[in-house]
Design a protein around this motif. Sequence first.
Motif, PDB file in Angstrom:
ATOM      1  N   ALA A  14      35.948 -61.400  23.092  1.00  0.00           N
ATOM      2  CA  ALA A  14      35.606 -60.452  22.031  1.00  0.00           C
ATOM      3  C   ALA A  14      34.252 -59.795  22.295  1.00  0.00           C
ATOM      4  CB  ALA A  14      35.595 -61.163  20.678  1.00  0.00           C
ATOM      5  N   MET A  15      33.268 -60.592  22.697  1.00  0.00           N
ATOM      6  CA  MET A  15      31.943 -60.060  22.979  1.00  0.00           C
ATOM      7  C   MET A  15      31.983 -59.066  24.146  1.00  0.00           C
ATOM      8  SD  MET A  15      28.547 -62.122  24.291  1.00  0.00           S
ATOM      9  CE  MET A  15      29.397 -62.584  25.813  1.00  0.00           C
ATOM     10  N   LEU A  16      32.678 -59.440  25.213  1.00  0.00           N
ATOM     11  CA  LEU A  16      32.755 -58.570  26.387  1.00  0.00           C
ATOM     12  C   LEU A  16      33.546 -57.298  26.082  1.00  0.00           C
ATOM     13  CD1 LEU A  16      33.336 -61.325  29.099  1.00  0.00           C
ATOM     14  CD2 LEU A  16      31.295 -59.884  28.842  1.00  0.00           C
ATOM     15  N   SER A  17      34.561 -57.404  25.234  1.00  0.00           N
ATOM     16  CA  SER A  17      35.330 -56.215  24.842  1.00  0.00           C
ATOM     17  C   SER A  17      34.451 -55.235  24.065  1.00  0.00           C
ATOM     18  CB  SER A  17      36.532 -56.618  23.993  1.00  0.00           C
ATOM     19  OG  SER A  17      37.408 -57.463  24.706  1.00  0.00           O
ATOM     20  N   ALA A  18      33.628 -55.767  23.168  1.00  0.00           N
ATOM     21  CA  ALA A  18      32.732 -54.911  22.386  1.00  0.00           C
ATOM     22  C   ALA A  18      31.724 -54.212  23.292  1.00  0.00           C
ATOM     23  CB  ALA A  18      32.011 -55.742  21.323  1.00  0.00           C
ATOM     24  N   ILE A  19      31.195 -54.953  24.258  1.00  0.00           N
ATOM     25  CA  ILE A  19      30.232 -54.352  25.197  1.00  0.00           C
ATOM     26  C   ILE A  19      30.917 -53.279  26.035  1.00  0.00           C
ATOM     27  CG2 ILE A  19      28.765 -54.806  27.193  1.00  0.00           C
ATOM     28  CD1 ILE A  19      28.293 -57.623  26.026  1.00  0.00           C
ATOM     29  N   ALA A  20      32.143 -53.563  26.476  1.00  0.00           N
ATOM     30  CA  ALA A  20      32.896 -52.591  27.270  1.00  0.00           C
ATOM     31  C   ALA A  20      33.135 -51.315  26.477  1.00  0.00           C
ATOM     32  CB  ALA A  20      34.216 -53.197  27.729  1.00  0.00           C
TER      33      ALA A  20
END
Length: 209
Positions: A25-31
Motif C-alpha cells: 500500500a505504501m509503495l503504491s501510494a508513492i508510485a
Amino acid sequence: MADVMKTKDNARPKLFNARYVAGVAMLSAIAFILMYIEIVIPIMPSFIKFDFSDLPAVIGAFAYGPLAGVIIELLKNLIHLPFTGSAMIGELSNFILGASFVFVTGLIYKFKKTKSGALVAGLAGSIVMGAVSVVTNFFIIYPMYYSVLKFPEEAVLGMYQAILPSMKNIMQCLLVFNLPFTIVKGLISVIITMFVYKPLSPLLHGRER
C-alpha cells in the motif's frame, strides 16, 4: 562477490500478511505520486515522458516477490484513473508495460538475490518491457488513440518525424524511439533500487537486518 542485495532472512511475506499489505500500500501510494513527476525528453515526442513511478514497484518486487510488483503497478493506475486525461488508455499502457517489467525482474531476482542477479534481472525485465511496448503500442494502445481519442495515425507519425524526418511508419518509430527509451527507463529504476533497497529493507520487512 559480496552479496549487497541479499538480506539475512530470505523468506518472503505471505500474501495478505500485515507487513506485506502495508508495504504494498505504501509503495503504491508513492508510485501514484511519482506518476505526476514527469520529465520531458527532447529526443522523444511530447506525449512520451519519463517518470519514476516504476521504481516503487521494482522495490516491492525485490522485497515481496514479483506478484507484489504487479499489484503495485495495478493499484497506482487504478488510483490514477479518476484523474486520467487519456480515456484510461495511458493507464492501461502503463500497467501492461510496468507489470511485464516488474514481474520478470522480480521473478529472476527471487532466484538470484545478489547484486549481479539484480542487474541481470533488471536487464531482462527492461528488454521484455521494451519488446512488449513495441507490440502493445502498435496493436493495442496507438490504435485506441486513433479510434477513441480521434488522434489520427498521421498526426502521431508527424510528431516522430518532427524529431527524425526519415521515419516512414509507426512500427519504425516504435523500434527507433520507444524500444530503447523503454529499456533505458527500466534500467534506471533498477539501478536506483540497488542503491536504496538495502537501507529501506528494515522498513519494508519490519525488522533489523
